[in-house]
Design an enzyme around this catalytic site. Structure first.
Site, PDB file in Angstrom:
ATOM      1  N   CYS A 160      -3.693  -2.004   4.090  1.00 47.83           N
ATOM      2  CA  CYS A 160      -2.915  -1.923   2.704  1.00 47.83           C
ATOM      3  C   CYS A 160      -2.767  -0.529   1.971  1.00 47.83           C
ATOM      4  CB  CYS A 160      -3.405  -3.066   1.900  1.00 47.83           C
ATOM      5  SG  CYS A 160      -5.174  -2.886   1.489  1.00 47.83           S
ATOM      6  N   HIS A 163      -8.159  -4.638  -2.246  1.00 47.03           N
ATOM      7  CA  HIS A 163      -6.967  -4.503  -1.744  1.00 47.03           C
ATOM      8  C   HIS A 163      -6.304  -3.777  -2.681  1.00 47.03           C
ATOM      9  CE1 HIS A 163      -3.226  -5.785  -0.074  1.00 47.03           C
ATOM     10  NE2 HIS A 163      -2.923  -6.189  -1.419  1.00 47.03           N
TER      11      HIS A 163
END
Length: 530
Positions: free
Chosen positions: A89, A334
């Site tokens: 990510c 994230h």
């Protein structure tokens, strides 16, 4: 007084005292030493900014300004989502911010570089050209980023997004140099990448004894901001340019009066970049703890107060991308990003999901990296798009309607978008490695005598960041808005994120590696799409 210009071992000296030379002839900077100057002196404050054109004489202009694309070639609508290949990510969030950087995207879509590139492999510009072209020309689809984009960087675990971002920018800058390997360092600062992201700092030391002034200039590609005592980006910038007193043990050894005397030291932006990359230092080098405070940042930012000259009128930048880290610390979380499409609409780019968003949501994030572009540049690119495209800009009344039309149909994400050109894939193996890049960063780190504020790194190299799916409860407060998804994976088909973010992590080279800690026992087989 006659002005002497002297080139010494990779350093350009502009010295009003012909008998004085720098005590650091091996440093890669330009320095000006002078005493108090009369008001009409050739180097008075009124003309100091003009000097920046002369402080770095170049033997060869690698990317003439007139060669930069002036008109926008970008599609007005938002492009493709990016498949997560297992703890990537940070790669996807960084790539989306670069993809929606107007000057860079326009140059890539012109295909000018690939038509003249003679390298057979390891060219990051060719790799990025292929990626940006695919991403922008495949709206509504999910594409898999080329393995070459993170070759030598991705090691089977999540890395720091800012490090990957600058690793990529640095690799693109080096790709501008084939055939010019012997050029001096000033010529290297004329590359396309430096013209987009680069500028010059000025560190000025004023001797309080003789009032002599020493100016040191150093190039930059991004700006790191200490946010521990700042509530906003503007406050962090004010702290960065706040004068520092040098006295006592830190007294300055003046090169003019040749005495150790008190002095004031000030850091300012001497030349401004077309695109500003502002990094909010949220992570401690020692503990890895995250500064999870909200730091306000504006949609429009006036940088004039932080320039060497503050009397030349506003220098306004507009926000076009935000890179966000969600989670408690650098040990978990994230990465995702928000980008502003050419049509003016904001989108949340969260791996494969592309979701329409609002400026209110964008400005409420705990931002990690902010991307600003000069307002004049953004308006020029936006005007060229509005003249050349048929569909009108996506207005607020259209956002909800389009967002609720249901899931967009797509085939397998790896097969949906056109494949890369073979000759570009052949070039796409990156020669640098993460460790080698970090070594070079240490070698090229700004000299201690230049720094006014110490800029520490972002994350320790051995930090393991766990992916989103393991820590959803720790990130729920970072997603307050309920947005309509424009791009979703089928509910009947498990996503790659679900199958890849636990247990063994797969590197982009397809080699399974063990994760650390409690995941050590897991040996789940992973599907990596080639």
């Amino acid at each position: 007084m006659e002005e002497d210009s002297l080139y010494l071992g990779g350093e350009w000296q502009f010295n009003h005292f012909s008998k004085l030379t720098s005590s650091r002839p091996d440093a890669a900077f330009a320095e000006i030493q002078r005493t108090s100057l009369p008001e009409k002196s050739p180097l008075s404050c009124e003309t100091r900014v003009d000097l920046c054109d002369d402080l770095a004489p170049v033997a060869r202009q690698l990317a003439p300004r007139e060669k930069l694309p002036l008109s926008s070639r970008r599609p007005a609508a938002v492009g493709a989502g990016l498949q997560n290949m297992g703890n990537t990510c940070y790669v996807n969030a960084s790539l989306q911010c670069l993809t929606y950087t107007p000057p860079l995207a326009n140059y890539m879509l012109s295909r000018e570089h690939s038509q003249t590139c003679h390298r057979h492999k390891g060219c990051m510009l060719c790799t990025m050209q292929a990626h940006i072209t695919r991403a922008l020309h495949n709206p509504g689809h999910v594409i898999q980023p080329s393995q070459a984009l993170a070759a030598g960087f991705h090691r089977g675990k999540q890395e720091d997004a800012h490090e990957f971002l600058m690793f990529t920018v640095d690799a693109m800058k080096k790709a501008c140099l084939p055939g010019h390997k012997q050029v001096d360092h000033h010529s290297k600062d004329t590359t396309l990448i430096h013209q987009i992201f680069g500028g010059y700092w000025r560190s000025q030391i004023k001797c309080l004894h003789c009032h002599g002034i020493s100016d040191t200039f150093d190039p930059y590609l991004d700006i790191a901001l200490d946010i521990q005592a700042a509530q906003s980006v503007q406050q962090a910038l004010e702290q960065l340019v706040k004068p520092e007193e040098l006295n006592g043990e830190n007294a300055y050894h003046c090169g003019v009066c040749l005495q150790r005397a008190p002095a004031s030291k000030t850091l300012t932006l001497h030349t401004s970049a077309k695109v500003l990359i502002l990094v909010l230092k949220r992570f401690s080098d020692v503990t890895g703890n995250k500064i999870a405070k909200n730091v306000q940042y504006p949609e429009c930012l006036d940088m004039q107060p932080y320039m060497s000259q503050t009397n030349t009128g506003p220098l306004v930048y507009v926000l076009y991308a935000v890179l966000v880290h969600a989670g408690w610390s650098c040990h978990n979380g994230h990465y995702f990003s928000y980008v502003k499409a050419q049509e003016g609409q904001w989108y949340k780019m969260d791996d494969a999901e592309v979701t329409a968003s609002s400026i209110t949501s964008v400005l409420s994030q705990q931002a990690y990296v902010l991307f600003y572009i000069q307002k004049s540049e953004w308006e020029r690119h936006s005007e060229s798009v509005s003249r050349g495209r048929e569909p009108r800009a996506l207005g607020a009344e259209d956002t909800d309607r389009r967002a609720t039309q249901g899931e967009l149909k797509r085939d397998h994400p790896c097969l949906q978008a056109p494949e890369l050109d073979e000759h570009l894939v052949e070039r796409a193996t990156q020669e640098s490695t993460l460790d080698h890049w970090k070594f070079l960063q240490e070698q090229n780190k700004t000299k201690p005598e230049f720094n006014v504020r110490k800029v520490e790194g972002t994350l320790p190299p051995d930090v393991l960041v766990i992916h989103q799916s393991k820590y959803k409860c720790g990130m729920k407060n970072h997603h307050p808005e309920q947005q309509s998804s424009l791009l979703k994976l089928s509910s009947t088909t498990p996503t790659h994120q679900e199958s890849m973010n636990t247990g063994t992590l797969a590197s982009l080279r397809g080699r399974a590696r063990r994760s650390k800690g409690k995941n050590k026992h897991s040996k789940r087989a992973l599907l990596v799409c080639q």
